[in-house]
Design a protein around this motif. Structure first.
Motif, short mmCIF file in Angstrom:
data_model
loop_
_atom_site.label_atom_id
_atom_site.label_comp_id
_atom_site.label_asym_id
_atom_site.label_seq_id
_atom_site.Cartn_x
_atom_site.Cartn_y
_atom_site.Cartn_z
N VAL A 82 0.87 -1.18 0.00
CA VAL A 82 0.00 0.00 0.00
C VAL A 82 0.90 1.22 0.00
O VAL A 82 1.50 1.57 1.02
CB VAL A 82 -0.93 0.04 1.23
CG1 VAL A 82 -1.83 1.28 1.18
CG2 VAL A 82 -1.80 -1.22 1.29
N PRO A 83 1.06 1.89 -1.14
CA PRO A 83 1.92 3.08 -1.21
C PRO A 83 1.35 4.23 -0.39
O PRO A 83 0.17 4.21 0.01
CB PRO A 83 1.96 3.43 -2.70
CG PRO A 83 1.36 2.26 -3.41
CD PRO A 83 0.46 1.58 -2.44
N GLU A 84 2.17 5.23 -0.17
CA GLU A 84 1.72 6.42 0.55
C GLU A 84 0.53 7.04 -0.18
O GLU A 84 0.56 7.25 -1.39
CB GLU A 84 2.86 7.44 0.65
CG GLU A 84 2.53 8.65 1.49
CD GLU A 84 3.71 9.61 1.61
OE1 GLU A 84 3.62 10.53 2.43
OE2 GLU A 84 4.71 9.43 0.88
N GLY A 85 -0.54 7.33 0.57
CA GLY A 85 -1.74 7.90 -0.04
C GLY A 85 -2.65 6.86 -0.67
O GLY A 85 -3.75 7.20 -1.12
N ALA A 86 -2.21 5.58 -0.70
CA ALA A 86 -3.01 4.48 -1.27
C ALA A 86 -3.65 4.87 -2.61
O ALA A 86 -4.87 4.88 -2.75
CB ALA A 86 -4.08 4.02 -0.28
N PRO A 87 -2.85 5.23 -3.63
CA PRO A 87 -3.43 5.66 -4.91
C PRO A 87 -4.26 4.56 -5.55
O PRO A 87 -3.86 3.40 -5.59
CB PRO A 87 -2.19 5.98 -5.77
CG PRO A 87 -1.06 5.25 -5.12
CD PRO A 87 -1.38 5.19 -3.67
N LEU A 88 -5.43 4.92 -6.05
CA LEU A 88 -6.36 3.98 -6.62
C LEU A 88 -6.90 4.53 -7.94
O LEU A 88 -6.76 5.72 -8.22
CB LEU A 88 -7.55 3.76 -5.66
CG LEU A 88 -7.21 3.37 -4.22
CD1 LEU A 88 -8.44 3.53 -3.33
CD2 LEU A 88 -6.73 1.93 -4.17
N TYR A 89 -7.52 3.65 -8.76
CA TYR A 89 -8.20 4.12 -9.97
C TYR A 89 -9.57 4.64 -9.55
O TYR A 89 -10.54 3.88 -9.45
CB TYR A 89 -8.32 2.99 -10.99
CG TYR A 89 -6.99 2.57 -11.57
CD1 TYR A 89 -6.30 3.41 -12.44
CD2 TYR A 89 -6.41 1.35 -11.24
CE1 TYR A 89 -5.07 3.04 -12.97
CE2 TYR A 89 -5.19 0.96 -11.76
CZ TYR A 89 -4.52 1.82 -12.62
OH TYR A 89 -3.30 1.45 -13.13
N GLU A 90 -9.67 5.94 -9.33
CA GLU A 90 -10.85 6.49 -8.67
C GLU A 90 -12.09 6.51 -9.54
O GLU A 90 -13.20 6.67 -9.03
CB GLU A 90 -10.53 7.89 -8.14
CG GLU A 90 -9.42 7.87 -7.09
CD GLU A 90 -9.51 9.05 -6.13
OE1 GLU A 90 -10.09 10.08 -6.51
OE2 GLU A 90 -8.99 8.92 -5.00
N GLU A 91 -11.93 6.35 -10.86
CA GLU A 91 -13.12 6.33 -11.73
C GLU A 91 -13.81 4.97 -11.71
O GLU A 91 -14.94 4.82 -12.20
CB GLU A 91 -12.74 6.70 -13.17
CG GLU A 91 -11.94 5.66 -13.93
CD GLU A 91 -10.45 5.66 -13.61
OE1 GLU A 91 -9.69 4.92 -14.26
OE2 GLU A 91 -10.03 6.41 -12.70
N MET A 92 -13.14 3.95 -11.12
CA MET A 92 -13.71 2.61 -11.04
C MET A 92 -14.53 2.44 -9.77
O MET A 92 -14.33 3.16 -8.79
CB MET A 92 -12.59 1.56 -11.05
CG MET A 92 -11.72 1.57 -12.29
SD MET A 92 -10.33 0.40 -12.19
CE MET A 92 -11.18 -1.14 -12.52
#
Length: 309
Positions: A82-92
């Motif tokens: 889990v990287p810093e900020g937990a980047p995710l594909y937010e449009e999904m």
């Protein structure tokens, strides 16, 4: 315990800047390691090298007896990150993102439904599965980030600032989950939140300017604090400054200060200081307003080590 990670003489430079300088340690299954350091200490750079996202300038990352340099794909299969900020594909939506992650992690179709069910239940994601990730609260985004990290049931978890920005209830939930997972996995938590280490870790490392300064159990680090086993005392009959002078005059201790209207007597872990003080109080029939023994301060050790750099 089974050794899951072995780091040998790890270094990373960006031009003339040394971000990580000769770090060596290992991690066993069952270890929950708090990776501490001030901002810019090299924590995130180290974690990126451990996970194979960044190549070291020198040194080795051994994952479950395999060298990341020679076997990157196999090594990464053992890791959840889990990287810093937990980047995710937010449009999904959350469920689409988890299915996408499962596909990348090569989870077989016949196991997909059970795998998804396990992480959804573990992280309590049922009510947000069909919501777009960009509409979720920070707490649920963290949970989705953790779900993608554990979806393939890795033996190693590497979490960069896993509770940063969460409210107290959300922090407690994430910490409880990490403690639960830590019984079966090797976990590294990068954080600058010192309370995190006391709450969930059974081991702690402090780095600064890319160098490893300390590696020990949290309770052993507390013993390095100047307040460890110090006596905090206040009495009805005298103000703290008069009491301090009398303790010094009686030669009960050479190191006495006043803090928050209490005398702080450093014992240097000597039993004679405590017994002499107790006898002094008893003989003079003083009435105690306060009496406690210092448990040590991780923050104090952290500040002393990192501010001297």
């Amino acid at each position: 315990m089974q050794q899951m990670i072995k780091i040998k003489s790890l270094c990373k430079s960006f031009g003339s800047f040394s971000a990580v300088n000769n770090i060596t340690f290992d991690l066993n299954k069952g270890d929950i390691l708090g990776f501490l350091g001030p901002n810019g200490a090299g924590k995130t750079t180290t974690m990126r090298m451990l996970t194979g996202f960044l190549k070291p300038s020198s040194g080795d990352v051994i994952i479950n007896n395999r060298n990341m340099k020679d076997n990157p794909e196999i090594c990464k299969s053992f890791i959840g990150y889990v990287p810093e900020g937990a980047p995710l594909y937010e449009e999904m939506t959350a469920i689409d993102f988890l299915k996408f992650t499962a596909k990348i992690r090569k989870i077989r179709k016949e196991n997909l439904e059970k795998t998804l069910e396990n992480v959804i239940n573990l992280l309590n994601l049922k009510k947000i599965l069909f919501k777009k990730i960009d509409t979720l609260s920070k707490g649920f985004k963290r949970r989705v980030g953790l779900a993608q990290a554990i979806i393939h049931n890795p033996e190693i978890l590497i979490l960069d600032e896993p509770t940063d920005g969460l409210d107290p209830n959300q922090k407690n939930e994430v910490r409880s989950l990490i403690r639960k997972l830590g019984k079966e996995k090797a976990i590294i938590i990068s954080t600058h939140i010192l309370e995190e280490v006391n709450a969930i870790c059974n081991r702690a490392m402090i780095i600064s300017d890319g160098r490893l300064l300390l590696d020990d159990k949290p309770n052993e680090i507390l013993k390095k604090s100047t307040s460890y086993k110090s006596i905090y005392i206040a009495i009805e009959e005298k103000n703290s400054f008069d009491l301090k002078n009398e303790i010094l005059n009686k030669k009960i201790s050479k190191d006495v200060s006043v803090r928050n209207n209490q005398c702080v007597i450093k014992t240097n872990n000597s039993k004679s200081v405590k017994s002499n003080l107790d006898e002094f109080i008893k003989k003079n029939k003083f009435t105690l307003k306060h009496y406690s023994i210092g448990k040590g301060s991780l923050e104090e050790v952290f500040r002393r080590l990192t501010s001297d750099e």
